[in-house]
Each structure stands twice: as structure tokens, then as C-alpha cells.
Design a protein around this motif. Structure first.
Motif, mmCIF file in Angstrom:
data_model
loop_
_atom_site.group_PDB
_atom_site.id
_atom_site.type_symbol
_atom_site.label_atom_id
_atom_site.label_comp_id
_atom_site.label_asym_id
_atom_site.label_seq_id
_atom_site.Cartn_x
_atom_site.Cartn_y
_atom_site.Cartn_z
ATOM 1 N N ASP A 142 0.823 -1.216 0.000
ATOM 2 C CA ASP A 142 0.000 0.000 0.000
ATOM 3 C C ASP A 142 0.852 1.259 0.000
ATOM 4 O OD1 ASP A 142 -2.328 -1.460 -0.012
ATOM 5 O OD2 ASP A 142 -2.661 -1.320 2.152
ATOM 6 N N ALA A 143 2.089 1.140 0.510
ATOM 7 C CA ALA A 143 2.905 2.328 0.712
ATOM 8 C C ALA A 143 3.769 2.687 -0.483
ATOM 9 C CB ALA A 143 3.799 2.133 1.942
ATOM 10 N N GLU A 144 4.175 1.699 -1.288
ATOM 11 C CA GLU A 144 5.126 1.991 -2.363
ATOM 12 C C GLU A 144 5.049 0.939 -3.457
ATOM 13 O OE1 GLU A 144 9.171 1.578 -0.892
ATOM 14 O OE2 GLU A 144 8.365 0.508 0.853
ATOM 15 N N PRO A 145 5.545 1.260 -4.655
ATOM 16 C CA PRO A 145 5.528 0.294 -5.759
ATOM 17 C C PRO A 145 6.463 -0.884 -5.482
ATOM 18 C CG PRO A 145 5.832 2.541 -6.563
ATOM 19 C CD PRO A 145 6.023 2.588 -5.082
ATOM 20 N N VAL A 146 5.990 -2.072 -5.812
ATOM 21 C CA VAL A 146 6.786 -3.302 -5.701
ATOM 22 C C VAL A 146 6.726 -4.000 -7.048
ATOM 23 C CG1 VAL A 146 6.912 -5.579 -4.631
ATOM 24 C CG2 VAL A 146 6.411 -3.572 -3.215
ATOM 25 N N ASP A 147 7.878 -4.469 -7.528
ATOM 26 C CA ASP A 147 7.933 -5.101 -8.850
ATOM 27 C C ASP A 147 7.641 -6.592 -8.808
ATOM 28 O OD1 ASP A 147 8.848 -2.861 -10.686
ATOM 29 O OD2 ASP A 147 10.378 -2.771 -9.120
ATOM 30 N N LEU A 148 7.964 -7.264 -7.699
ATOM 31 C CA LEU A 148 7.746 -8.714 -7.603
ATOM 32 C C LEU A 148 7.714 -9.124 -6.149
ATOM 33 C CD1 LEU A 148 9.292 -11.503 -9.765
ATOM 34 C CD2 LEU A 148 9.568 -11.646 -7.286
ATOM 35 N N VAL A 149 6.836 -10.092 -5.842
ATOM 36 C CA VAL A 149 6.740 -10.645 -4.485
ATOM 37 C C VAL A 149 7.252 -12.077 -4.494
ATOM 38 C CG1 VAL A 149 5.171 -11.365 -2.639
ATOM 39 C CG2 VAL A 149 4.802 -9.177 -3.796
ATOM 40 N N VAL A 150 8.175 -12.381 -3.582
ATOM 41 C CA VAL A 150 8.607 -13.755 -3.318
ATOM 42 C C VAL A 150 7.919 -14.178 -2.030
ATOM 43 C CG1 VAL A 150 10.548 -15.291 -2.860
ATOM 44 C CG2 VAL A 150 10.834 -13.372 -4.448
ATOM 45 N N LEU A 151 7.043 -15.184 -2.107
ATOM 46 C CA LEU A 151 6.136 -15.504 -1.011
ATOM 47 C C LEU A 151 6.299 -16.949 -0.551
ATOM 48 C CD1 LEU A 151 3.632 -14.885 0.777
ATOM 49 C CD2 LEU A 151 2.209 -15.455 -1.209
ATOM 50 N N ASP A 152 6.673 -17.124 0.707
ATOM 51 C CA ASP A 152 6.759 -18.466 1.299
ATOM 52 C C ASP A 152 5.352 -18.935 1.650
ATOM 53 O OD1 ASP A 152 7.314 -20.790 2.658
ATOM 54 O OD2 ASP A 152 8.828 -19.900 3.978
ATOM 55 N N LEU A 153 4.960 -20.120 1.148
ATOM 56 C CA LEU A 153 3.616 -20.623 1.437
ATOM 57 C C LEU A 153 3.481 -21.145 2.860
ATOM 58 C CD1 LEU A 153 2.507 -22.502 -1.821
ATOM 59 C CD2 LEU A 153 2.200 -20.111 -1.172
ATOM 60 N N GLY A 154 4.609 -21.474 3.508
ATOM 61 C CA GLY A 154 4.534 -22.078 4.836
ATOM 62 C C GLY A 154 4.517 -21.073 5.966
ATOM 63 N N LEU A 155 3.703 -20.030 5.834
ATOM 64 C CA LEU A 155 3.612 -19.019 6.895
ATOM 65 C C LEU A 155 2.626 -19.462 7.966
ATOM 66 C CD1 LEU A 155 3.385 -15.797 4.695
ATOM 67 C CD2 LEU A 155 5.367 -16.555 6.001
ATOM 68 N N PRO A 156 2.897 -19.136 9.226
ATOM 69 C CA PRO A 156 1.910 -19.428 10.276
ATOM 70 C C PRO A 156 0.755 -18.428 10.198
ATOM 71 C CG PRO A 156 3.766 -18.235 11.202
ATOM 72 C CD PRO A 156 4.113 -18.510 9.762
ATOM 73 N N GLY A 157 -0.379 -18.779 10.775
ATOM 74 C CA GLY A 157 -1.532 -17.871 10.753
ATOM 75 C C GLY A 157 -2.119 -17.800 9.364
ATOM 76 N N GLU A 158 -2.176 -16.599 8.803
ATOM 77 C CA GLU A 158 -2.665 -16.422 7.430
ATOM 78 C C GLU A 158 -1.604 -16.968 6.477
ATOM 79 O OE1 GLU A 158 -4.660 -12.907 4.651
ATOM 80 O OE2 GLU A 158 -3.381 -12.380 6.354
ATOM 81 N N ASP A 159 -1.874 -18.132 5.904
ATOM 82 C CA ASP A 159 -0.820 -18.818 5.158
ATOM 83 C C ASP A 159 -0.607 -18.220 3.774
ATOM 84 O OD1 ASP A 159 -2.796 -19.821 3.432
ATOM 85 O OD2 ASP A 159 -2.934 -21.735 4.483
ATOM 86 N N GLY A 160 0.421 -18.758 3.108
ATOM 87 C CA GLY A 160 0.811 -18.224 1.820
ATOM 88 C C GLY A 160 -0.231 -18.389 0.738
ATOM 89 N N LEU A 161 -1.040 -19.448 0.803
ATOM 90 C CA LEU A 161 -2.080 -19.628 -0.205
ATOM 91 C C LEU A 161 -3.138 -18.534 -0.092
ATOM 92 C CD1 LEU A 161 -2.587 -23.503 -0.195
ATOM 93 C CD2 LEU A 161 -1.403 -22.109 -1.904
#
Length: 250
Positions: free
Chosen positions: A55-74
Motif C-alpha cells: 500500500d505504501a510503495e511500488p513493488v515489482d515482484l513478491v517472493v512468497l513463502d507458502l509455509g507461513l503461520p496464521g494467514e498462510d501463503g495460499l
């Protein structure tokens, strides 16, 4: 686990990457490595921080780990596809093939499996960014080979835009656009899964790799009248896929 390797010479990039992983040590490794290759890197430990940065600034690409606790990567992949139009590379564990397939179905552009070499991830990042290059970037003047027409659709390879028969642009991920472009450029040719993977991801398809099949399923839902009975992207048993429409350059 991340495998680090010796530095390789590479051109400086001004791209901004967002790495979403709850492991601080891993995000620090990512930041140092990609920073040394000219990228600007931001990190987030969860979905709240990810959204705040986007929300704060432009991002060109996200690298996202699916194995996050809580709200998961999917869940976060789904959120990104609904609220953000940039490319996403998902990171999964070796045994998480189901999550990997679901992530691709939700619209991720590529994936890496742990453990991986950082050079491999760097190559994937660069490949995805090339496919997703914004049309506002400086580029050569259009030529007659940049636009293709088929069945009322127009694909513009310069602007990465596809307009449908009703004059409305199709909402395609960078991976889906790259796949359609390969089909259009090789119309009425049978392309194997390995050929498609090499064209798009720069690697052969493994025996359990469904990345191409998943992306073809998503693309069919966007350009076929009946995705269950596809007439444009046809499956050729034992051989691969064939794009059947007549294509002309415009």
C-alpha cells in the motif's frame, strides 16, 4: 534451507522485491544476496506487513513463502491476485506439491522448492520480471511482428496486453500471457510440456511438475467458450498441446 553460491557477475537492477517469510534469518540472506545484485529488497514476516508495504510503495515482484503461520501463503496468494497485479513467485517445501499446484492455480507466476540455490531464484526472478516488464519502460519502436490477431483477439507482445472480441482487455498474469504468446507464435504446432516449460521457465518439466498444465487450465478458462471442451488450446494425447486458431500478424 537455502544454498548459497559464489557471486556471479550481473547487471545492476533497479527493481524492488518484497520477500514475505517469517524466518528473519532467511529474509536477511535474501536481502544481502539480492541487494548485492542491484535489487532493492523489502521484507515482511506476515500478511499484515506485506499489505502495508504494498500500500505504501511500488513493488515489482513478491517472493512468497507458502509455509507461513496464521494467514498462510495460499491465502496471501489469493489476496495478491485479487488486489495486486504484479508477479508472484511462491516458495514451497519439497513435500508440498499440492500447495504448489494450488498456488499456481491461484495465479502465481512461478515457484521454487526448498532447498534451493539462490542463483536459481535469481534466475527465476529475472525471468519473471522480463515477462512482466511494464509497457512504460523504454522499448524499441513497434514493428509488424509485435501484434497478432486470432479469433477476434489481439495480442500485443510489446505492451503485454490481450484484447478480447468485445474490445475489453483480458486479465492475464505474466505467466499466462507468456504462455499465450508462445502458443500464438507457434500456432498449429504441437508443443510438448518440456518445450513450453523451457520457453517460459527455462527448465524442463519434471515427472510430477504440473506448472504448465495448471497455467493452461487457467488460460483456457479465459479464452475458451467451454474450457471443458477446449477448441483453441487442444490436448494432443502423448505429445503435448496445440494452438489451433489461424493467427495473423497485424
Amino acid at each position: 534451507m537455502i544454498v548459497t553460491s559464489g557471486n556471479t557477475s550481473a547487471p545492476v537492477s533497479s527493481m524492488h522485491l518484497l520477500v514475505v517469510d517469517d524466518d528473519v534469518e532467511i529474509t536477511q540472506i535474501f536481502s544481502r544476496y539480492f541487494g548485492s545484485h542491484g535489487f532493492r529488497v523489502s521484507t515482511a514476516g506476515d500478511g499484515v506487513q506485506m499489505r502495508r508495504i504494498l500500500d505504501a510503495e511500488p513493488v515489482d515482484l513478491v517472493v512468497l513463502d507458502l509455509g507461513l503461520p496464521g494467514e498462510d501463503g495460499l491465502s496471501l496468494t489469493r489476496h495478491l491476485r485479487e488486489h495486486w497485479n504484479g508477479p508472484v513467485i511462491i516458495v514451497t517445501g519439497r513435500g508440498e506439491s499440492v500447495d504448489r499446484v494450488v498456488g499456481l492455480e491461484l495465479g502465481a507466476d512461478d515457484y521454487v522448492t526448498k532447498p534451493f540455490d539462490l542463483r536459481e531464484l535469481l534466475a527465476r526472478v529475472r525471468s519473471v520480471l522480463r515477462r512482466a516488464s511494464a509497457p512504460s519502460k523504454a522499448a524499441p519502436r513497434l514493428t509488424e511482428h509485435d501484434r497478432y490477431a486470432f479469433d477476434g483477439y489481439v495480442l500485443d507482445s510489446h505492451s503485454h496486453n490481450v484484447v478480447g472480441p468485445e474490445g475489453k482487455p483480458l486479465a492475464l498474469t505474466s505467466g499466462e500471457f507468456a504462455l499465450l504468446r508462445i502458443f500464438v507464435e507457434h500456432a498449429n504446432q504441437v508443443l510438448s510440456r518440456d518445450q513450453l516449460m523451457t520457453h517460459i521457465h527455462g527448465r524442463d518439466a519434471g515427472p510430477y511438475d504440473r506448472a504448465i498444465d495448471v497455467q493452461i487450465g487457467r488460460l483456457r478458462r479465459k479464452i475458451e467458450a467451454d474450457p471443458a471442451d477446449p477448441q483453441r488450446i487442444k490436448s494432443i494425447r502423448g505429445a503435448g498441446y496445440l494452438f489451433s486458431p489461424a493467427v495473423r500478424k497485424i
